[in-house]
Scaffold this active site. Structure first.
Site, PDB file in Angstrom:
ATOM      1  N   GLN A   8       3.454  -1.457   1.191  1.00 16.84           N
ATOM      2  CA  GLN A   8       3.550  -1.189   2.625  1.00 16.84           C
ATOM      3  C   GLN A   8       3.812  -2.508   3.352  1.00 16.84           C
ATOM      4  O   GLN A   8       2.997  -3.429   3.303  1.00 16.84           O
ATOM      5  CB  GLN A   8       2.275  -0.550   3.164  1.00 16.84           C
ATOM      6  N   TYR A  36       0.763  -1.318  15.588  1.00 14.19           N
ATOM      7  CA  TYR A  36       1.356  -2.583  15.183  1.00 14.19           C
ATOM      8  C   TYR A  36       2.772  -2.716  15.763  1.00 14.19           C
ATOM      9  O   TYR A  36       3.183  -1.924  16.595  1.00 14.19           O
ATOM     10  CB  TYR A  36       1.307  -2.725  13.663  1.00 14.19           C
ATOM     11  N   ARG A  50       5.620   5.025   7.581  1.00 15.24           N
ATOM     12  CA  ARG A  50       4.365   5.598   8.073  1.00 15.24           C
ATOM     13  C   ARG A  50       4.384   5.600   9.586  1.00 15.24           C
ATOM     14  O   ARG A  50       4.683   4.585  10.223  1.00 15.24           O
ATOM     15  CB  ARG A  50       3.163   4.799   7.584  1.00 15.24           C
ATOM     16  N   GLY A  77      -7.464   8.412   1.867  1.00 14.41           N
ATOM     17  CA  GLY A  77      -7.877   7.037   2.027  1.00 14.41           C
ATOM     18  C   GLY A  77      -9.291   6.806   1.558  1.00 14.41           C
ATOM     19  O   GLY A  77      -9.543   6.482   0.397  1.00 14.41           O
ATOM     20  N   ARG A  78     -10.264   7.006   2.456  1.00 13.04           N
ATOM     21  CA  ARG A  78     -11.667   6.706   2.135  1.00 13.04           C
ATOM     22  C   ARG A  78     -12.182   7.377   0.865  1.00 13.04           C
ATOM     23  O   ARG A  78     -12.947   6.754   0.125  1.00 13.04           O
ATOM     24  CB  ARG A  78     -12.548   7.072   3.335  1.00 13.04           C
TER      25      ARG A  78
END
Length: 362
Positions: A98, A178, A225, A316-317
């Protein structure tokens, strides 16, 4: 009926199942943003994911402002990532890089006194996590149109470096407030040139970056993404659905391998959307592989794939404390719980220390 455990062709990559590991920045690099030995263990342990999307990797010093995060602009960084991709491949896994430019969320202390850049002159809210502790963000300057060709070349070079490092593809990080997200949304983009104003102008940088990456590695190994429903780091849009549907159409035309959406539910446990999910509208606009992410358990994930809303789910987590997550989900085994206090520490505890089901910690 499509199952979460069925194989999936995603551009040039053949995935054994549809349980992907989402990108998660964990701060285990060095101060020089070089990957460390413990990262080899961490990623190799999770090689059973249908695909690993790496943590966000800085394309340049200008674009990286996260303590102990990693980059991919130096030879030492490339060599560090090569050791990781080799370890993942040795266990039969697949991993894409990424690529990340943080824009205004870079604190000047990471720039040796330079000024962060963004779509417009704005300041991120909150405090930056720096090597000297929490500090207020500084105002960013607007990235000049004459600087954009150099930015595109940074993405091209980062892609070349990712190929050298052995990655199977790249993902453009255009989410979570971002740099590219700062250009996309009207709360952070006040430009009056060809990169501001209309939707097509605001997605122009996303389009140019994606095409630049695809020219190097191929569209069938390029992904993006987006975070259409999130309000991340002070970045939001007054009318997001037309914006993100149009962005999905443009990315579909480029022919990228997959589009990943981080879109928390309105009652999300780790961030919440301000509005109902836009995934159904984006699904109609994007003709490639669509991956959904955020707060999915096995039931929601299977329902999304069965209904055709998604082709795969990025977790993810759950991957933090369950390196063998695909096997646990398939066999309906209990999941271990992660320790949030170790998410961003620099040690192996809470990082590469979680065992496979039935194993004991070393």
């Amino acid at each position: 009926m499509t199952s979460l455990f069925q194989s999936l062709q995603m551009g040039a990559l053949s995935l054994p199942h549809r349980i992907l590991m989402a990108p998660m920045t964990r701060g285990r690099g060095t101060r020089e943003h070089v990957p460390t030995e413990m990262m080899i263990d961490y990623y190799a342990q999770r090689a059973s994911a249908g695909l690993i999307i790496s943590e966000a990797i800085g394309i340049s010093q200008q674009g990286l402002g996260w303590a102990y995060a990693t980059g991919i602009w130096s030879g030492e960084q490339i060599a560090g990532w090569k050791r990781i991709t080799d370890a993942v491949h040795a266990r039969g896994g697949r991993i894409v890089a990424q690529l990340w430019h943080m824009g205004r969320v870079v604190h000047p202390s990471f720039l040796q006194g330079g000024q962060p850049v963004s779509a417009s002159v704005t300041t991120a809210p909150g405090l930056a996590h720096t090597y000297a502790g929490k500090q207020p963000y500084s105002a960013a300057r607007a990235l000049g149109t004459d600087e954009i060709p150099a930015l595109l070349e940074q993405f091209r070079q980062a892609t070349r470096n990712a190929i050298e490092a052995g990655f199977d593809g790249v993902q453009v990080h255009a989410a979570n407030g971002y740099l590219i997200d700062q250009f996309l949304r009207d709360s952070g983009n006040f430009r009056t040139d060809g990169y501001g104003g209309s939707i097509d102008n605001r997605i122009r940088l996303l389009k140019e970056v994606t095409k630049a990456v695809a020219e190097v590695i191929g569209a069938d190994r390029t992904s993006v993404r987006l975070s259409p429903g999130s309000y991340d780091q002070g970045v939001r849009d007054s009318d997001p659905e037309p914006l993100f549907v149009r962005a999905a159409q443009v990315l579909s035309d480029i022919g990228i391998a997959h589009l990943e959406l981080r879109e928390p539910p309105m009652d999300g446990t780790f961030g919440a959307s301000e509005r109902p999910p836009m995934a159904p509208a984006i699904r109609r606009a994007f003709k490639g592989v669509l991956i959904l992410n955020s707060d999915y358990d096995i039931a929601r994930a299977q329902a999304a794939v069965e209904s055709g809303l998604a082709d795969a789910i990025a977790f993810g987590r759950p991957f933090i404390a369950n390196p063998d997550l695909p096997a646990r989900l398939k066999d309906q085994l209990p999941l271990s719980q992660d320790d949030p206090s170790t998410w961003f520490t620099q040690g192996a505890e809470g990082y590469s220390s979680y065992p496979y089901y039935g194993a004991t910690e070393a």
